[in-house]
Enzyme design. Structure first.
Site, PDB file in Angstrom:
ATOM      1  N   HIS A  50      67.594   2.102 -24.605  1.00  0.00           N
ATOM      2  CA  HIS A  50      67.391   0.695 -24.250  1.00  0.00           C
ATOM      3  C   HIS A  50      68.690   0.134 -23.675  1.00  0.00           C
ATOM      4  O   HIS A  50      69.783   0.412 -24.185  1.00  0.00           O
ATOM      5  CB  HIS A  50      66.988  -0.099 -25.498  1.00  0.00           C
ATOM      6  CG  HIS A  50      66.734  -1.551 -25.250  1.00  0.00           C
ATOM      7  ND1 HIS A  50      65.753  -2.009 -24.384  1.00  0.00           N
ATOM      8  CD2 HIS A  50      67.354  -2.667 -25.750  1.00  0.00           C
ATOM      9  CE1 HIS A  50      65.766  -3.338 -24.373  1.00  0.00           C
ATOM     10  NE2 HIS A  50      66.735  -3.754 -25.181  1.00  0.00           N
ATOM     11  N   CYS A  92      64.012  -2.932 -19.072  1.00  0.00           N
ATOM     12  CA  CYS A  92      65.278  -3.399 -19.628  1.00  0.00           C
ATOM     13  C   CYS A  92      66.452  -3.060 -18.729  1.00  0.00           C
ATOM     14  O   CYS A  92      67.401  -3.841 -18.610  1.00  0.00           O
ATOM     15  CB  CYS A  92      65.494  -2.830 -21.024  1.00  0.00           C
ATOM     16  SG  CYS A  92      65.562  -1.018 -21.090  1.00  0.00           S
TER      17      CYS A  92
END
Length: 359
Positions: free
Chosen positions: A299, A44
């Protein structure tokens, strides 16, 4: 035997050369350049950083000109790998592509792709590798000028002796640790904190050649020049203060506006003598890299303002949707919410006034 290729667009399935199409990219599901990147497993952060490069026409236009030179490179060449990924993104009609080829390119440069990264460190790592591997000094200088912030560092001894030296940075690391746990901070306040001179006392005294001993002094920085793309890093991760402690994340709210004016920041005398004025130091926000989670696990996503329709889009790996960028300010009440970590601003180019009639 090392495999070497000529830089230039190719069709991944057939391996044949294709003519270059103009950048910036305008194809894809949204017809505005927004294409998602599939998460290949802890990728990510790589995806978010790549999107910040991909959707900056100032960056991709230089990269395209390099690609058209057909330089002979190996498969580990970062500019080549980036061009090939951007070509696939440009041609995508499904709205999402795999970055696997570029991830392999990172691996060949000893950068592990499938791991937890810090976005700012990864951004600098990729950019420095790109500069080293462009194989063209003029284009490397053009790339540098996009992000290079030139500074003057000074140390002012209590005796009046002032020592100065020039330095440069690709981004400004803005402090948040002194703001308090629940206090809301404005971006402009954090910028002022960065440029506020610091007293060097006690064990931090600095050696003065005139005095011959370590003396109390004042240390700080001033701006010499600013780049076309301004990278501001919000220091949301605080280093351990004592042994046995761990890195902590600062969740507090940091508000920022779409327009940013740097005309109130300290400027060096060198810049003033060169006629560099702060009246043109106006910037517009175009990308926000966000982090959700803790200092241990989290994230990354990115909010990007499209250069085609001027709308904000939230790119969460393969997902692309319109969202309000103000959701990234942060909050101590919502620890797993998206918090802005890197802010990317583009310099606003002001038009010259037309000449008066008769002149």
């Amino acid at each position: 035997m090392e495999r070497r290729v000529n830089a230039g667009r190719f069709e991944e399935n057939e391996g044949r050369s294709l003519s270059q199409s103009p950048w910036p990219y305008t194809h894809g599901r949204f017809q505005n350049g927004m294409v998602g990147l599939a998460n290949g497993g802890l990728t990510c952060c790589v995806n978010a950083v790549l999107q910040s490069f991909y959707l900056a026409p100032e960056f991709t236009s230089i990269l395209q000109r390099w690609d058209q030179r057909r330089e002979v490179v190996d498969w580990g060449n970062i500019p080549y790998g980036m061009c090939r990924l951007f070509d696939v993104m440009q041609a995508s009609m499904s709205g999402v592509v795999s970055a696997e080829m570029f991830l392999q390119c990172l691996t060949l440069n000893h950068v592990k792709a499938n791991k937890q990264h810090d976005a700012e460190e990864l951004f600098l790592n990729i950019f420095n590798l790109l500069l080293d591997q462009l194989q063209n000094s003029d284009m490397a200088e053009e790339m540098k000028s996009l992000y290079e912030i030139k500074l003057e560092e000074f140390v002012n001894c209590q005796c009046g002796k002032v020592s100065v030296k020039d330095s440069s940075m690709w981004s400004l690391p803005l402090p948040l640790s002194g703001m308090g746990v629940h206090r809301s901070l404005k971006l402009e306040d954090s910028l002022k904190m960065f440029f506020r001179p610091q007293d060097l006392t006690m064990k931090n005294k600095c050696f003065c050649p005139d005095c011959g001993v370590k003396c109390p002094a004042l240390q700080g920085v001033k701006l010499i020049s600013v780049p076309k793309i301004l990278n501001l890093q919000l220091n949301r991760f605080r280093a351990p203060s004592r042994r046995g402690d761990y890195v902590k994340k600062i969740y507090s709210s940091v508000t920022f506006s779409e327009m940013l004016n740097l005309n109130n920041l300290p400027i060096s005398e060198k810049a003033q003598k060169c006629g560099i004025g702060q009246e043109s130091w106006l910037y517009q926000l175009y990308a926000v890299l966000t982090h959700s989670g803790s200092s241990v696990f989290g994230h990354y996503t990115v909010y990007v303002k499209s250069f085609k329709d001027s709308q904000w889009y939230h790119l969460d790996d393969a997902q692309v949707q319109w969202e309000d960028v103000t959701e990234t300010f942060g909050s101590c009440d919502y620890l797993w919410g998206k918090t802005a970590y890197m802010l990317l601003y583009k310099r606003v180019e002001r038009e010259e006034p037309p000449p008066a009639d008769g002149h």
